[in-house]
Scaffold this active site. Structure first.
Site, PDB file in Angstrom:
ATOM      1  N   LYS A  14      -1.300  -8.993 -13.849  1.00 10.99           N
ATOM      2  CA  LYS A  14      -0.757  -8.156 -14.924  1.00 10.99           C
ATOM      3  C   LYS A  14       0.653  -8.609 -15.324  1.00 10.99           C
ATOM      4  O   LYS A  14       0.959  -8.707 -16.506  1.00 10.99           O
ATOM      5  CB  LYS A  14      -0.719  -6.675 -14.496  1.00 10.99           C
ATOM      6  CG  LYS A  14      -2.080  -6.075 -14.163  1.00 10.99           C
ATOM      7  CD  LYS A  14      -2.021  -4.579 -13.954  1.00 10.99           C
ATOM      8  CE  LYS A  14      -1.193  -4.141 -12.767  1.00 10.99           C
ATOM      9  NZ  LYS A  14      -1.725  -4.578 -11.451  1.00 10.99           N
ATOM     10  N   ARG A  89      -1.654   4.955 -13.373  1.00 12.97           N
ATOM     11  CA  ARG A  89      -2.361   4.594 -12.145  1.00 12.97           C
ATOM     12  C   ARG A  89      -3.152   5.756 -11.569  1.00 12.97           C
ATOM     13  O   ARG A  89      -3.808   5.585 -10.530  1.00 12.97           O
ATOM     14  CB  ARG A  89      -1.346   4.128 -11.109  1.00 12.97           C
ATOM     15  CG  ARG A  89      -1.253   2.603 -10.931  1.00 12.97           C
ATOM     16  CD  ARG A  89      -0.162   2.364  -9.942  1.00 12.97           C
ATOM     17  NE  ARG A  89      -0.192   1.127  -9.239  1.00 12.97           N
ATOM     18  CZ  ARG A  89       0.603   0.092  -9.512  1.00 12.97           C
ATOM     19  NH1 ARG A  89       1.413   0.120 -10.534  1.00 12.97           N
ATOM     20  NH2 ARG A  89       0.568  -0.967  -8.747  1.00 12.97           N
ATOM     21  N   ARG A 128       2.407 -14.894  -3.355  1.00 15.72           N
ATOM     22  CA  ARG A 128       3.533 -14.377  -4.148  1.00 15.72           C
ATOM     23  C   ARG A 128       4.655 -13.913  -3.224  1.00 15.72           C
ATOM     24  O   ARG A 128       5.835 -14.059  -3.537  1.00 15.72           O
ATOM     25  CB  ARG A 128       3.034 -13.222  -5.029  1.00 15.72           C
ATOM     26  CG  ARG A 128       4.070 -12.714  -6.002  1.00 15.72           C
ATOM     27  CD  ARG A 128       3.464 -11.766  -7.019  1.00 15.72           C
ATOM     28  NE  ARG A 128       3.378 -10.401  -6.516  1.00 15.72           N
ATOM     29  CZ  ARG A 128       2.791  -9.394  -7.177  1.00 15.72           C
ATOM     30  NH1 ARG A 128       2.220  -9.606  -8.335  1.00 15.72           N
ATOM     31  NH2 ARG A 128       2.767  -8.188  -6.670  1.00 15.72           N
ATOM     32  N   ARG A 134       9.552  -9.548  -2.626  1.00 17.79           N
ATOM     33  CA  ARG A 134       9.019  -8.175  -2.522  1.00 17.79           C
ATOM     34  C   ARG A 134       8.450  -7.954  -1.139  1.00 17.79           C
ATOM     35  O   ARG A 134       7.508  -8.630  -0.724  1.00 17.79           O
ATOM     36  CB  ARG A 134       7.920  -7.963  -3.574  1.00 17.79           C
ATOM     37  CG  ARG A 134       8.457  -7.718  -4.949  1.00 17.79           C
ATOM     38  CD  ARG A 134       7.337  -7.514  -5.936  1.00 17.79           C
ATOM     39  NE  ARG A 134       6.393  -6.454  -5.562  1.00 17.79           N
ATOM     40  CZ  ARG A 134       5.467  -5.979  -6.388  1.00 17.79           C
ATOM     41  NH1 ARG A 134       5.348  -6.464  -7.599  1.00 17.79           N
ATOM     42  NH2 ARG A 134       4.652  -5.024  -5.983  1.00 17.79           N
ATOM     43  N   ARG A 146      -2.409  -1.075  -0.620  1.00 16.76           N
ATOM     44  CA  ARG A 146      -2.241  -0.992  -2.079  1.00 16.76           C
ATOM     45  C   ARG A 146      -3.575  -1.142  -2.792  1.00 16.76           C
ATOM     46  O   ARG A 146      -3.850  -0.452  -3.774  1.00 16.76           O
ATOM     47  CB  ARG A 146      -1.251  -2.069  -2.556  1.00 16.76           C
ATOM     48  CG  ARG A 146       0.189  -1.703  -2.232  1.00 16.76           C
ATOM     49  CD  ARG A 146       1.089  -2.915  -2.202  1.00 16.76           C
ATOM     50  NE  ARG A 146       1.230  -3.567  -3.475  1.00 16.76           N
ATOM     51  CZ  ARG A 146       1.633  -4.842  -3.607  1.00 16.76           C
ATOM     52  NH1 ARG A 146       1.932  -5.570  -2.545  1.00 16.76           N
ATOM     53  NH2 ARG A 146       1.756  -5.358  -4.801  1.00 16.76           N
TER      54      ARG A 146
HETATM   55  P1  AMP Z   1       3.570  -2.906  -8.944  1.00 17.61           P
HETATM   56  O1  AMP Z   1       4.826  -3.661  -9.197  1.00 17.61           O
HETATM   57  O2  AMP Z   1       2.924  -2.428 -10.207  1.00 17.61           O
HETATM   58  O3  AMP Z   1       2.618  -3.666  -8.054  1.00 17.61           O
HETATM   59  O4  AMP Z   1       3.982  -1.590  -8.133  1.00 17.61           O
HETATM   60  C1  AMP Z   1       4.586  -1.658  -6.869  1.00 17.61           C
HETATM   61  C2  AMP Z   1       4.543  -0.295  -6.213  1.00 17.61           C
HETATM   62  O5  AMP Z   1       5.265   0.647  -7.025  1.00 17.61           O
HETATM   63  C3  AMP Z   1       3.154   0.309  -6.061  1.00 17.61           C
HETATM   64  O6  AMP Z   1       2.516  -0.132  -4.878  1.00 17.61           O
HETATM   65  C4  AMP Z   1       3.485   1.797  -6.015  1.00 17.61           C
HETATM   66  O7  AMP Z   1       3.979   2.178  -4.761  1.00 17.61           O
HETATM   67  C5  AMP Z   1       4.621   1.914  -7.015  1.00 17.61           C
HETATM   68  N1  AMP Z   1       4.135   2.189  -8.391  1.00 17.61           N
HETATM   69  C6  AMP Z   1       4.221   1.366  -9.471  1.00 17.61           C
HETATM   70  N2  AMP Z   1       3.698   1.944 -10.562  1.00 17.61           N
HETATM   71  C7  AMP Z   1       3.237   3.162 -10.168  1.00 17.61           C
HETATM   72  C8  AMP Z   1       2.571   4.224 -10.830  1.00 17.61           C
HETATM   73  N3  AMP Z   1       2.238   4.154 -12.127  1.00 17.61           N
HETATM   74  N4  AMP Z   1       2.283   5.333 -10.101  1.00 17.61           N
HETATM   75  C9  AMP Z   1       2.606   5.423  -8.800  1.00 17.61           C
HETATM   76  N5  AMP Z   1       3.215   4.461  -8.113  1.00 17.61           N
HETATM   77  C10 AMP Z   1       3.535   3.320  -8.786  1.00 17.61           C
END
Ligand code: AMP
Length: 201
Positions: A14, A89, A128, A134, A146
């Protein structure tokens, strides 16, 4: 206004594809993951709270994320469109987003859902993790948590948009350029349809 959701499990590409789509379509990128990481690095109260969930690979509570999105939408009233990445999400987030966009009379035009096998996801995320800085990408247990959160809570979001005929599945494996071309093809088609619609009275 053209609003799209780039959907898919963690590691489905994404972020990579968002960068390319933003440049091509001049959409404002809205990644809740990036917004949350920015809150963490600035050590805000929201960031400190969110980190507890993120470190475990769990979703941050809906109200936190929805509040954050609402603020950003308000800050960019003149945007020509948004690219939502990693949001919504949960079904509650999807319903909240629809309400927020209703005010702008600018509904979601399309959800592009990237499909990638679980083995490939884990492989990509661990790779990654070597460079992303991260912490949630370096621990396989957190990565699996996740993906589990995605299966339990997030996958249903596609069903929410499916009832409005807004979901298009796109193969998320292959070269970055190949996947990008397939995404663009769907968007160009949808944009054509949106432009052909009469202006609301
Ligand atoms: P991402 O960068 O999209 O992979 O998000 C990293 C982490 O941020 C996820 O594993 C969640 O803990 C949190 N997170 C990101 N977006 C959301 C969302 N829309 N709702 C809830 N938690 C989120």
């Amino acid at each position: 206004m053209f609003n799209l959701i780039l959907f898919g499990p963690p590691g489905s590409g994404k972020g990579t594809q968002s960068e390319k789509l933003m440049a091509r379509y001049h959409l404002r990128h809205l990644s809740t993951g990036d917004l949350l990481r920015s809150e963490i690095s600035r050590q805000t109260a929201l960031g400190v709270e969110a980190k507890k969930f993120m470190d475990k690979g769990q979703l941050v509570p809906d109200e936190v994320v929805i509040g954050m999105i609402s603020t950003v939408l308000d800050e960019h009233k003149n945007a020509t469109g948004f690219l939502f990445d990693g949001f919504p999400r949960t079904s509650a987030q999807a319903e909240a987003l629809d309400k927020l966009l209703e005010f702008k009379q600018a509904p979601i035009s399309v959800m592009l859902a990237l499909e990638v096998s679980e083995d490939e996801l884990v492989k990509r995320l661990l790779k990654r993790g070597q460079t992303s800085g991260r912490s949630d990408d370096t621990n396989e247990q957190v990565i699996r948590a996740r993906i589990e959160e995605y299966r339990l809570k997030t996958e249903a979001v596609a069903d929410y948009y499916r009832q409005f005929n807004k979901v298009v599945m796109v193969k998320g494996e292959g070269s970055i350029e190949e996947i990008f071309r397939n995404l663009c093809q769907v968007i160009d088609q949808k944009k054509k349809i949106v432009q052909e619609l009469p202006e609301p009275l």
